[in-house]
Design a protein around this motif. Structure first.
Motif, PDB file in Angstrom:
ATOM      1  N   ILE A 158      24.423  16.082  25.713  1.00  0.00           N
ATOM      2  CA  ILE A 158      25.880  15.700  25.758  1.00  0.00           C
ATOM      3  C   ILE A 158      26.167  14.816  24.492  1.00  0.00           C
ATOM      4  O   ILE A 158      25.351  13.717  24.441  1.00  0.00           O
ATOM      5  CB  ILE A 158      26.219  14.825  27.018  1.00  0.00           C
ATOM      6  CG1 ILE A 158      25.913  15.552  28.291  1.00  0.00           C
ATOM      7  CG2 ILE A 158      27.599  14.196  27.275  1.00  0.00           C
ATOM      8  CD1 ILE A 158      25.988  14.842  29.746  1.00  0.00           C
ATOM      9  N   THR A 159      27.230  15.030  23.741  1.00  0.00           N
ATOM     10  CA  THR A 159      27.484  14.243  22.570  1.00  0.00           C
ATOM     11  C   THR A 159      29.008  14.450  22.247  1.00  0.00           C
ATOM     12  O   THR A 159      29.716  15.198  23.173  1.00  0.00           O
ATOM     13  CB  THR A 159      26.638  14.653  21.565  1.00  0.00           C
ATOM     14  OG1 THR A 159      26.753  13.730  20.321  1.00  0.00           O
ATOM     15  CG2 THR A 159      26.942  16.187  20.882  1.00  0.00           C
ATOM     16  N   THR A 160      29.180  13.940  21.104  1.00  0.00           N
ATOM     17  CA  THR A 160      30.762  14.154  20.767  1.00  0.00           C
ATOM     18  C   THR A 160      30.958  15.258  19.719  1.00  0.00           C
ATOM     19  O   THR A 160      30.131  15.740  19.195  1.00  0.00           O
ATOM     20  CB  THR A 160      30.958  12.799  19.959  1.00  0.00           C
ATOM     21  OG1 THR A 160      30.176  12.690  18.936  1.00  0.00           O
ATOM     22  CG2 THR A 160      30.919  11.471  20.852  1.00  0.00           C
ATOM     23  N   GLU A 161      32.113  15.483  19.291  1.00  0.00           N
ATOM     24  CA  GLU A 161      32.668  16.532  18.632  1.00  0.00           C
ATOM     25  C   GLU A 161      31.983  16.247  17.148  1.00  0.00           C
ATOM     26  O   GLU A 161      31.569  17.096  16.350  1.00  0.00           O
ATOM     27  CB  GLU A 161      34.285  16.524  18.407  1.00  0.00           C
ATOM     28  CG  GLU A 161      34.811  17.720  17.682  1.00  0.00           C
ATOM     29  CD  GLU A 161      36.140  17.634  17.835  1.00  0.00           C
ATOM     30  OE1 GLU A 161      36.797  18.646  17.618  1.00  0.00           O
ATOM     31  OE2 GLU A 161      36.772  16.643  18.419  1.00  0.00           O
ATOM     32  N   LYS A 162      31.714  14.880  16.638  1.00  0.00           N
ATOM     33  CA  LYS A 162      31.315  14.385  15.449  1.00  0.00           C
ATOM     34  C   LYS A 162      29.841  14.956  15.135  1.00  0.00           C
ATOM     35  O   LYS A 162      29.262  15.383  14.132  1.00  0.00           O
ATOM     36  CB  LYS A 162      31.554  13.046  15.422  1.00  0.00           C
ATOM     37  CG  LYS A 162      30.724  12.211  14.254  1.00  0.00           C
ATOM     38  CD  LYS A 162      31.114  10.862  14.179  1.00  0.00           C
ATOM     39  CE  LYS A 162      30.268  10.377  12.829  1.00  0.00           C
ATOM     40  NZ  LYS A 162      30.378   9.011  12.604  1.00  0.00           N
ATOM     41  N   LEU A 163      28.904  14.856  16.397  1.00  0.00           N
ATOM     42  CA  LEU A 163      27.568  15.309  16.248  1.00  0.00           C
ATOM     43  C   LEU A 163      27.257  16.800  16.765  1.00  0.00           C
ATOM     44  O   LEU A 163      26.045  17.268  16.456  1.00  0.00           O
ATOM     45  CB  LEU A 163      26.706  14.407  17.133  1.00  0.00           C
ATOM     46  CG  LEU A 163      26.344  12.983  16.580  1.00  0.00           C
ATOM     47  CD1 LEU A 163      25.463  12.153  17.462  1.00  0.00           C
ATOM     48  CD2 LEU A 163      25.481  13.276  15.285  1.00  0.00           C
ATOM     49  N   ALA A 164      28.207  17.294  17.326  1.00  0.00           N
ATOM     50  CA  ALA A 164      27.886  18.703  17.795  1.00  0.00           C
ATOM     51  C   ALA A 164      27.521  19.585  16.649  1.00  0.00           C
ATOM     52  O   ALA A 164      26.564  20.347  16.741  1.00  0.00           O
ATOM     53  CB  ALA A 164      29.353  19.144  18.504  1.00  0.00           C
ATOM     54  N   PRO A 165      28.092  19.575  15.341  1.00  0.00           N
ATOM     55  CA  PRO A 165      27.393  20.473  14.177  1.00  0.00           C
ATOM     56  C   PRO A 165      26.092  20.233  13.956  1.00  0.00           C
ATOM     57  O   PRO A 165      25.070  21.046  13.713  1.00  0.00           O
ATOM     58  CB  PRO A 165      28.300  20.118  13.028  1.00  0.00           C
ATOM     59  CG  PRO A 165      29.659  19.604  13.619  1.00  0.00           C
ATOM     60  CD  PRO A 165      29.208  18.773  15.069  1.00  0.00           C
ATOM     61  N   ALA A 166      25.505  18.998  13.844  1.00  0.00           N
ATOM     62  CA  ALA A 166      24.099  18.594  13.936  1.00  0.00           C
ATOM     63  C   ALA A 166      23.314  19.123  14.865  1.00  0.00           C
ATOM     64  O   ALA A 166      22.352  19.766  14.619  1.00  0.00           O
ATOM     65  CB  ALA A 166      24.040  17.153  13.797  1.00  0.00           C
ATOM     66  N   VAL A 167      23.710  19.404  16.198  1.00  0.00           N
ATOM     67  CA  VAL A 167      22.953  19.930  17.298  1.00  0.00           C
ATOM     68  C   VAL A 167      22.963  21.445  17.238  1.00  0.00           C
ATOM     69  O   VAL A 167      21.791  22.015  17.084  1.00  0.00           O
ATOM     70  CB  VAL A 167      23.903  19.493  18.511  1.00  0.00           C
ATOM     71  CG1 VAL A 167      23.080  20.356  20.137  1.00  0.00           C
ATOM     72  CG2 VAL A 167      23.631  18.059  18.855  1.00  0.00           C
ATOM     73  N   ASP A 168      24.154  21.838  16.453  1.00  0.00           N
ATOM     74  CA  ASP A 168      24.225  23.535  16.536  1.00  0.00           C
ATOM     75  C   ASP A 168      23.311  23.734  15.094  1.00  0.00           C
ATOM     76  O   ASP A 168      22.669  25.166  15.454  1.00  0.00           O
ATOM     77  CB  ASP A 168      25.638  23.956  16.010  1.00  0.00           C
ATOM     78  CG  ASP A 168      26.620  23.989  17.343  1.00  0.00           C
ATOM     79  OD1 ASP A 168      25.758  23.917  18.643  1.00  0.00           O
ATOM     80  OD2 ASP A 168      27.739  23.946  17.101  1.00  0.00           O
ATOM     81  N   SER A 169      23.041  23.118  14.377  1.00  0.00           N
ATOM     82  CA  SER A 169      22.362  23.104  13.183  1.00  0.00           C
ATOM     83  C   SER A 169      20.738  23.399  13.474  1.00  0.00           C
ATOM     84  O   SER A 169      19.938  24.126  12.642  1.00  0.00           O
ATOM     85  CB  SER A 169      22.530  22.405  11.948  1.00  0.00           C
ATOM     86  OG  SER A 169      21.910  21.304  12.167  1.00  0.00           O
ATOM     87  N   VAL A 170      20.367  22.834  14.622  1.00  0.00           N
ATOM     88  CA  VAL A 170      19.060  22.871  14.861  1.00  0.00           C
ATOM     89  C   VAL A 170      18.617  23.618  16.553  1.00  0.00           C
ATOM     90  O   VAL A 170      17.523  23.685  16.608  1.00  0.00           O
ATOM     91  CB  VAL A 170      18.207  21.511  15.080  1.00  0.00           C
ATOM     92  CG1 VAL A 170      18.231  20.595  13.782  1.00  0.00           C
ATOM     93  CG2 VAL A 170      19.101  20.564  15.940  1.00  0.00           C
ATOM     94  N   ALA A 171      19.790  23.944  16.921  1.00  0.00           N
ATOM     95  CA  ALA A 171      19.666  24.641  18.309  1.00  0.00           C
ATOM     96  C   ALA A 171      18.665  25.971  18.210  1.00  0.00           C
ATOM     97  O   ALA A 171      18.083  26.059  19.504  1.00  0.00           O
ATOM     98  CB  ALA A 171      20.928  24.868  18.826  1.00  0.00           C
ATOM     99  N   SER A 172      18.935  26.473  17.198  1.00  0.00           N
ATOM    100  CA  SER A 172      18.091  27.948  17.130  1.00  0.00           C
ATOM    101  C   SER A 172      16.434  27.559  17.222  1.00  0.00           C
ATOM    102  O   SER A 172      15.811  28.657  17.163  1.00  0.00           O
ATOM    103  CB  SER A 172      18.785  28.537  15.953  1.00  0.00           C
ATOM    104  OG  SER A 172      18.314  27.998  14.676  1.00  0.00           O
TER     105      SER A 172
END
Length: 177
Positions: free
Chosen positions: A137-151
């Motif tokens: 669970i995070t904010t819109e600001k950190l969502a891209p960072a999570v997406d960049s490593v989710a794979s």
């Protein structure tokens, strides 16, 4: 202890119960849950008129915190499929939702791993891998960072974003709640 001459401000029925357990006059509960055993108990005491109604936090009374944390616990268990013992990473600034998720996790038995909003994508990946968390669970600001490593982390099943907006692949916490 007293607080500016008001001895009752720092004591309560819950504290008295704690003292009786500490002194061996009452049995220690087999299972303790802060959300239900403390917050809900304080709410009951206030409803019964045995204690004046005081806010649990700036935003909510004990009764409201109990009700709202049950709603969030339902989101986590039903919408996100989390179960007791599952791990969740929470990366939020100190906003009201941070407290709701913390109490909801206690209530549902979900293990919470808090993180600062200053984490980099590499830090987030490390925490995911080390904790084996299945939800973040995070904010819109950190969502891209999570997406960049989710794979690079296959165990992540659910991504919740606390935001008014939406993002592909993310559930909107605000809408579900």
């Amino acid at each position: 202890r007293t607080f500016h001459g008001h001895p009752r401000l720092l004591s309560s029925d819950v504290y008295s119960q704690y003292e009786s357990i500490r002194q061996g006059k009452q049995e220690i509960p087999k299972y303790f849950n802060f959300a239900s055993d403390v917050l809900d108990k304080w709410s009951e005491i206030e409803k019964a008129g045995k204690r004046p109604s005081n806010p649990a936090f700036w935003w909510w009374s004990f009764e409201e915190l109990g009700f709202l944390s049950r709603k969030v616990a339902n989101v986590l268990t039903k919408e996100c499929g989390l179960q007791k013992g599952d791990r969740l990473i929470l990366i939020l600034p100190r906003i009201p939702e941070w407290w709701l998720v913390k109490v909801a996790c206690m209530r549902a038995g979900i293990i919470i791993i808090p993180g600062t909003s200053q984490l980099s994508a590499k830090d987030i990946l490390y925490r995911l891998q080390a904790s084996k968390a299945t939800c973040i669970i995070t904010t819109e600001k950190l969502a891209p960072a999570v997406d960049s490593v989710a794979s690079q982390y296959q165990l992540l099943k659910t991504k919740l974003m606390v935001s008014q907006g939406s993002r592909e692949g993310w559930l909107n916490f605000t809408e579900l709640y």
